[in-house]
Design a protein around this motif. Structure first.
Motif: not given
Length: 279
Positions: A1-16
């Motif tokens: 069975m192959k899994l699929g990408i659900d999401h990537l987590v990108l860490c940033v210092p300032d959200l806006e």
């Protein structure tokens, strides 16, 4: 069975600041969401996958790592103390308890499943509760990175076409690339996580076939601030690359044309290069 990408987590210092940049790239972003353990995020949603752009906003709420407990918030706080960029790769999940048991049996993730709910603002401004269950896997040779499966308990409230209509024509996440000084060191982990039958070796390392997107692990110099492998780039598949290029030009976003793709540098894109590619 192959899994699929659900999401990537990108860490940033300032959200806006990150939101303004991603909107200049032509992405539609969701309203800011908040986690009970001290992190906040916004999403860039595609059909079946998304990018989670995240920062730590209330460090006093962070839960530390513990015995068989992997702390999502602490992991990202530790990551941000060193740099910013992609910190986690998430695969679609359907049975977090089963995933956890399988990871434990293979020796790649003897952690408790992590269940939580949060409010999600809908395109019409209303809020509904969505739920998630996570099962984590880690490898000692990749101390700054983490992997997990995510089972959504209320997907009908999460996935919204209104959030997937991007001015740049983005359709889907493509390949994600990990740079490693020695990709062979991580090979056993990825075979256990994603299946040896889905791994194909090449001159630079190997690629793992997924049901959505792809994962490439190749020889490359990690960031000087890292003690191990790092996520170096991800691709976004677009409907019309020429129109994407026109938008980037209009918004004065610097890019390079690399192998028939438009590449935004890691320095400009919060620690990870973005490649726009034709569908």
């Amino acid at each position: 069975m192959k899994l699929g990408i659900d999401h990537l987590v990108l860490c940033v210092p300032d959200l806006e600041e990150a939101r303004a940049f991603y909107e200049r790239l032509g992405f539609k972003t969701t309203p800011t969401g908040h986690h009970d353990w001290g992190t906040s995020n916004f999403l860039v949603q595609f059909d079946g996958a998304f990018l989670e752009v995240l920062t730590v906003t209330r460090p006093e709420l962070l839960m530390p790592h513990g015995d068989h407990f992997f702390s999502f918030g602490q992991h990202n706080q530790d990551f941000l103390s060193q740099r910013f960029g992609l910190s986690m790769l998430v695969f679609e999940g359907f049975d977090s308890r089963g995933d956890r048991d399988g990871f434990a049996e293979k020796g790649i993730g003897n952690y408790q499943p992590f269940d939580f709910t949060r409010q999600a603002k809908q395109p019409d401004g209303s809020s509904v509760e969505v739920s998630f269950s996570l099962a984590f896997a880690t490898d000692p040779s990749m101390p700054e990175l983490a992997f997990f499966t995510c089972h959504q308990g209320a997907p009908e409230y999460f996935w919204k076409p209104d959030y997937q209509n991007h001015a740049n024509g983005a359709l889907q996440i493509g390949d994600l690339v990990i740079n490693s000084n020695d990709p062979g060191v991580q090979k056993s982990f990825f075979e256990k996580l994603l299946g040896a039958e889905n791994l194909q070796e090449n001159d630079l390392g190997y690629k793992l076939a997924l049901s959505r997107g792809g994962l490439v692990v190749e020889q490359g110099q990690p960031s000087s601030s890292y003690s191990g492998p790092c996520f170096s780039s991800f691709s976004v598949v677009v409907s019309d690359l020429a129109e994407t290029q026109t938008l980037l030009n209009a918004n004065e976003v610097p890019y390079k044309v690399v192998d028939n793709s438009l590449q935004i540098s890691a320095d400009a894109a919060f620690g990870v290069a973005i490649n726009f590619e034709q569908s």
